[in-house]
Design a protein around this motif. Structure first.
Motif, mmCIF file in Angstrom:
data_model
loop_
_atom_site.group_PDB
_atom_site.id
_atom_site.type_symbol
_atom_site.label_atom_id
_atom_site.label_comp_id
_atom_site.label_asym_id
_atom_site.label_seq_id
_atom_site.Cartn_x
_atom_site.Cartn_y
_atom_site.Cartn_z
ATOM 1 N N ASP A 104 0.835 -1.204 0.000
ATOM 2 C CA ASP A 104 0.000 0.000 0.000
ATOM 3 C C ASP A 104 0.869 1.252 0.000
ATOM 4 O O ASP A 104 0.582 2.231 -0.698
ATOM 5 C CB ASP A 104 -0.922 -0.022 1.225
ATOM 6 N N CYS A 105 1.930 1.234 0.771
ATOM 7 C CA CYS A 105 2.839 2.386 0.820
ATOM 8 C C CYS A 105 3.460 2.627 -0.555
ATOM 9 O O CYS A 105 3.533 3.760 -1.033
ATOM 10 C CB CYS A 105 3.914 2.138 1.876
ATOM 11 N N LEU A 106 3.893 1.539 -1.218
ATOM 12 C CA LEU A 106 4.466 1.682 -2.564
ATOM 13 C C LEU A 106 3.415 2.225 -3.539
ATOM 14 O O LEU A 106 3.706 3.083 -4.373
ATOM 15 C CB LEU A 106 5.015 0.335 -3.058
ATOM 16 N N HIS A 107 2.182 1.745 -3.397
ATOM 17 C CA HIS A 107 1.091 2.247 -4.242
ATOM 18 C C HIS A 107 0.856 3.738 -4.028
ATOM 19 O O HIS A 107 0.652 4.491 -4.981
ATOM 20 C CB HIS A 107 -0.214 1.517 -3.923
ATOM 21 N N ARG A 108 0.878 4.152 -2.781
ATOM 22 C CA ARG A 108 0.659 5.574 -2.494
ATOM 23 C C ARG A 108 1.727 6.433 -3.153
ATOM 24 O O ARG A 108 1.455 7.526 -3.652
ATOM 25 C CB ARG A 108 0.723 5.830 -0.982
ATOM 26 N N LEU A 109 2.966 5.937 -3.110
ATOM 27 C CA LEU A 109 4.051 6.691 -3.734
ATOM 28 C C LEU A 109 3.830 6.779 -5.238
ATOM 29 O O LEU A 109 3.994 7.825 -5.855
ATOM 30 C CB LEU A 109 5.396 6.027 -3.439
ATOM 31 N N ARG A 110 3.438 5.649 -5.810
ATOM 32 C CA ARG A 110 3.157 5.650 -7.234
ATOM 33 C C ARG A 110 2.042 6.642 -7.556
ATOM 34 O O ARG A 110 2.137 7.427 -8.499
ATOM 35 C CB ARG A 110 2.787 4.218 -7.633
#
Ligand code: FAD
Ligand code: FAD
Lengths: 490, 352
Positions: free
Chosen positions: A444-450
């Motif tokens: 989820d954190c990686l998705h938010r960054l994306r």
């Protein structure tokens, strides 16, 4: 949670507006024209895009990305299309933006030891342009004569010298990029130091999901003065692995430590007529480099370590020609293995170095159990495996069986505390395995960054993350450039 | 301001972040300006998160809790003949590994193989929503996921609180040799820094000393090779080889910032050697002191009193004055990334 394209795009209007940015000759939309762009170095995936845009200037790239944003059309940046993980595979209904014509070296500053280049510059072109100053660009993926700096930046590509010199990211000082949102940013500077968070570091390795790099500032290093390269053959892989441990424990820091296994050796000796010590299950290549006084002092230490490690034979290169021959055998090994088999998949999982022996034993067991041959050529210095899984694509189900074995190897790497990819990126191929390394919160954190970089999910969607639709796996054989003998896999 | 919270486990660290609307992590506060924030911000000390959790000399990697003093890490590595090639500052002042990463401070030895950014591999951190996350990896090579650990270098604790960090290390060179090369002025220094950095010698550290009258050039490698290299260097640039004890004291004084004013601001700058002469003039005008390191790519400036500008962006590490001088402009993406990692602005902004 994941970025998806919600509103319906209007492809006809998009193509019309595309024609306002580029002349017709630089918009490819016919089926024959698109065919060349349907896949990348991982030919098992294939998708036709809506169109291919061929910009020649940074302003055109910016206009294209802003158009995609306005029209909600996905886009995929493309360098030379040598990705081995499907990273530059087009997205159905999307635009491919090829960057090969943005290939200017904008500035070389020998005093500050840097070069500012456009993304379509070929990796080796950088070193060629600065060689007269006694400098070189360190990252050396074996596709370096064909892959682009833009692709290297997107994948944080490595090479044979990562242990000592790091990956692409360690050599990018600054970059200018157009983000998927249309914002143009400049990260980093000409300095080797930075203030504030490392934006360049975050951008490098984004796999084309943040936007398109337009201008990259690369650090250059003085070329090493001399080399001492040793090739040693061992009865067992275990002994070769022990030799690596002994070298690491000795306090030496070689520029490269590589191992080839028996199947790779067999292929290499057939392909380049290299003669390896007979009866060996493994060959180790170790290279020291540096000022002549330093190498002269370290050379006896390395030679003694290798002599004590029980090789069948150890051969130091006596001159530049012998060194080149050692590396030629190593670098050709993969394409050579390709000759043993009509098709193959390259994986690049990483395991802790001390568990290399165990990893290789387990790969051998899994490959025996599956009835699939697997050759190994790897960066032993940093635990980066390159198992080459051989299969015959004309046999029904063979590709799927090879992919199952590849998946088992990836799971093993993660279970051992390593990684699913050391340098080839997650791309399309390994996206289902990202969740073996990261839990739901981390994903989820990686998705938010994306989403921060690409709120509409338009930049290379379907890559890295286990979401979106994937093109079907299909059998297509070697990359066209490999068939032409221009490149080989390492 | 209340006393800092002192979690002693990673779960407690995450709970501490969730316990207050505004929080900021602190280590040993050797760079106190970086954490001098508004009184309503609850400080979380990482000093209870102390210890090396994993050390694999044969992997060239270690993992340590964020509050572990660098001094302890350096000592543990030295027992196995290894070191932190990014050569951190303030070892003896008690600086922590987490504070060092967040402050983005690499020392003179960063010249050879790179700074913190080139050695950080993975991080366990608590984001602004209070989740404990692990990104990056524990092996020397990993390309899975975005490189958030690198992003955290220099992030000043404003994007997440680190709980545990994994670094790559290198074998410690067998010997070192330091040359002192006198220079007439900053222009002469720039010439040496530039020429030496491009030469074949594989220099370990290349600094303009705070005394402003000499460049210190350190070689590191096999003992037999260093005098030979030094002899050649001295034919290009006149100077002396320092006795081992003198050299050791010189680098220790730089590492511990002993040359600085005790009360005035201490600032960090990123620069190129070409920018050095102008910076040196500005610093002299303000009766300040200047240590240029990394071959002219980084500088620390110590001033007797705050000033408005050094002509280049600068970050205040210690002492009075604003956090940033000539702050670099922040692109829109910076705010978006801040929101991604810290949606409720639990951590202070980079600007304050
Ligand atoms: C024979 C062979 C050997 C190889 N050996 C190695 C090796 O030793 N080490 C290694 O690490 N890799 C290796 N690779 C993999 C590959 O060459 C690298 O990943 C390379 O960096 C890809 O460059 P490219 O120009 O072909 O990029 P492409 O394949 O065209 O694109 C790769 C990714 O980068 C993105 N991209 C491209 N340009 C830009 C840009 N300007 N801005 C943003 N995103 C962009 C694309 O969208 C895609 O996601 C090898 C591949 C082959 C075929
Ligand atoms: C009585 C006393 C006097 C001292 N005098 C001096 C002195 O005169 N000069 C001197 O140089 N030192 C001095 N020190 C030492 C110094 O205060 C501490 O060593 C210092 O605070 C160490 O801080 P740090 O380097 O760990 O990072 P800090 O200075 O605590 O923090 C630096 C930055 O990193 C961030 N940060 C810290 N930890 C984390 C984390 N885990 N996650 C995310 N962000 C984090 C902070 O928010 C801040 O932005 C003194 C210490 C004491 C006890």
């Amino acid at each position: 949670m994941s970025s998806t394209i919600t509103s319906v795009a209007d492809p006809a209007r998009f193509l019309r507006r595309l024609g306002e940015i580029l002349p017709p000759a630089r918009v490819l939309a016919g089926p024959a024209q698109l065919a060349a762009y349907e896949s990348d170095g991982l030919t098992a995936f294939r998708t036709a895009p809506l169109a291919v845009a061929v910009p020649e200037t940074q302003a055109e790239v910016i206009a294209l990305v802003r158009l995609c944003h306005a029209e909600k059309i996905p886009f995929v940046a493309r360098g030379s299309g040598t990705s081995l993980s499907g990273g530059s595979t087009p997205v159905a209904g999307g635009l491919v933006i090829t960057l090969n014509r943005l290939n200017r070296i904008l500035r070389v500053d020998p005093a500050q030891r840097l070069a500012v280049v456009e993304p379509g510059v070929i990796n080796t072109a950088v070193t060629l342009a600065v060689a007269s100053y006694g400098l070189h660009y360190a990252p050396d993926p074996s596709s370096q004569s064909i892959c682009t700096i833009g692709g290297n930046v997107a994948f944080n590509s490595g090479g044979a010298h990562c242990l000592k010199y790091g990956m692409t990211s360690n050599h990018v000082l600054g970059l200018k990029a157009v983000l998927a949102s249309g914002e143009v940013v400049e990260f980093g500077s000409a300095s080797r130091e930075q203030l504030g968070p490392d934006w360049c570091g975050l951008f490098v390795g984004n796999e084309g999901l943040f936007g398109i790099a337009l201008e990259i500032t690369l650090q250059l290093l003085p070329r090493a003065e001399v080399f001492h390269t040793v090739l040693a053959g061992y009865r067992t892989l275990e002994q070769a692995g022990d030799a690596v441990s002994a070298i690491i424990a000795s306090g030496l820091l070689p520029g490269a430590i590589e191992i080839m296994d028996a199947l790779a050796l067999e292929a290499a000796s057939a392909a380049v007529h290299a003669e390896y010590p007979p009866g060996c299950e493994a060959v180790l290549i170790v290279e020291l480099e540096g000022p002549r006084e330093v190498v002269a002092a370290q050379r006896p230490q390395l030679d003694a370590l290798i002599a004590a490690s029980g090789p069948v034979e150890a051969r130091p290169a006596r001159d530049a020609t012998e060194r080149a021959a050692i590396w030629k055998g190593r670098k050709s090994a993969f394409s050579a293995v390709g000759r043993l088999s009509p098709d193959f998949i390259v994986q690049d999982g990483v395991v802790p170095r001390r568990r290399l022996g165990e990893a290789l034993r387990r790969i051998a067991e899994m490959s025996r159990a599956a009835g699939i041959r697997c050759a190994n050529v790897f960066h032993a210095g940093d635990g980066n495996l390159h198992p080459l899984i051989l299969y015959n694509g004309t046999e029904p189900g063979a590709l799927e069986r090879a992919e199952i074995l590849a998946g088992k190897i990836l799971h093993m790497c993660v279970e051992m505390g390593g990684s699913i990819t050391g340098e080839h990126g997650v791309g399309l191929e390994k996206r289902d395995y990202l969740a073996t390394m990261f839990n739901a919160d981390e994903l989820d954190c990686l998705h938010r960054l994306r989403d921060a970089f690409d709120p509409l999910g338009l930049a290379n969607p379907g890559k890295m993350f286990p979401d979106g639709t994937a093109p079907a796996l299909a059998q297509h054989g070697l990359h066209p450039l490999e068939k032409a003998g221009l490149i080989s896999r390492e | 301001m209340n006393a800092p919270l002192t979690p002693s486990t990673l779960a407690e660290l995450a709970a501490a972040v969730r316990s207050a609307p505004r929080v900021l992590a602190i280590g040993a506060r050797t760079k106190p300006r970086l954490s001098a924030v508004a009184p309503e911000v609850t400080l979380i000390s990482t000093l209870g998160l102390n210890g090396i959790t994993e050390y694999q000399p044969d992997e060239f990697t270690f993992t340590a809790l964020a509050g572990t003093p660098l001094r302890e890490i350096a000592a543990t590595l030295a027992e196995r003949g290894q070191y932190l090639p990014f050569d951190p500052y303030l070892l003896h002042a008690g600086a922590t590994i987490g504070g060092t990463l967040a402050a983005g401070l690499s020392g003179p030895g960063r010249f050879r193989f790179g700074g913190l950014r080139d050695f950080i591999l993975g991080v366990r951190f608590v984001d602004g929503t209070g989740r404990l996350l692990r990104l990056g990896g524990k092996v020397v090579k990993n390309a899975a996921g975005f490189d958030v650990p690198k992003f955290f270098v220099g992030s000043l604790g404003r994007f997440g609180v680190f709980g545990e960090l994994t670094f790559k290390v290198f074998p410690r060179p067998a010997a070192t040799l330091t040359l002192r090369l006198p220079v007439a002025d900053a222009n002469a220094a720039t010439q040496i820094l530039t020429a030496a950095a491009g030469a074949r010698w594989e220099i370990d550290a290349l600094d303009l000393l705070p005394s402003a009258d000499a460049v210190a050039l350190r070689l590191a490698g096999p003992a037999a090779a260093l005098p030979l290299l030094a002899a050649e260097i001295l034919t290009r640039f006149p100077g002396d080889i320092l006795a081992a004890a003198t050299a050791e004291a010189l680098w220790a004084d730089l590492r511990e910032l002993r040359w600085t004013f005790t009360d005035g601001p201490l600032l960090k700058l990123a620069l190129t050697p070409a920018q050095l002469p102008a910076l040196a003039t500005t610093v002299r005008t303000h009766a300040g002191r200047l240590h240029v390191t990394a071959g002219g790519n980084a500088a620390l400036v110590s001033l007797p009193a705050p000033i408005a500008s050094l002509g280049l962006p600068a970050l205040t590490l210690r002492g009075p004055g604003p956090l940033w001088l000539d702050a670099p402009t922040s692109p829109a993406i910076a705010a978006a990334v801040k929101t991604a990692l810290d949606p409720h602005n639990r951590f202070p902004s980079l600007a304050a």
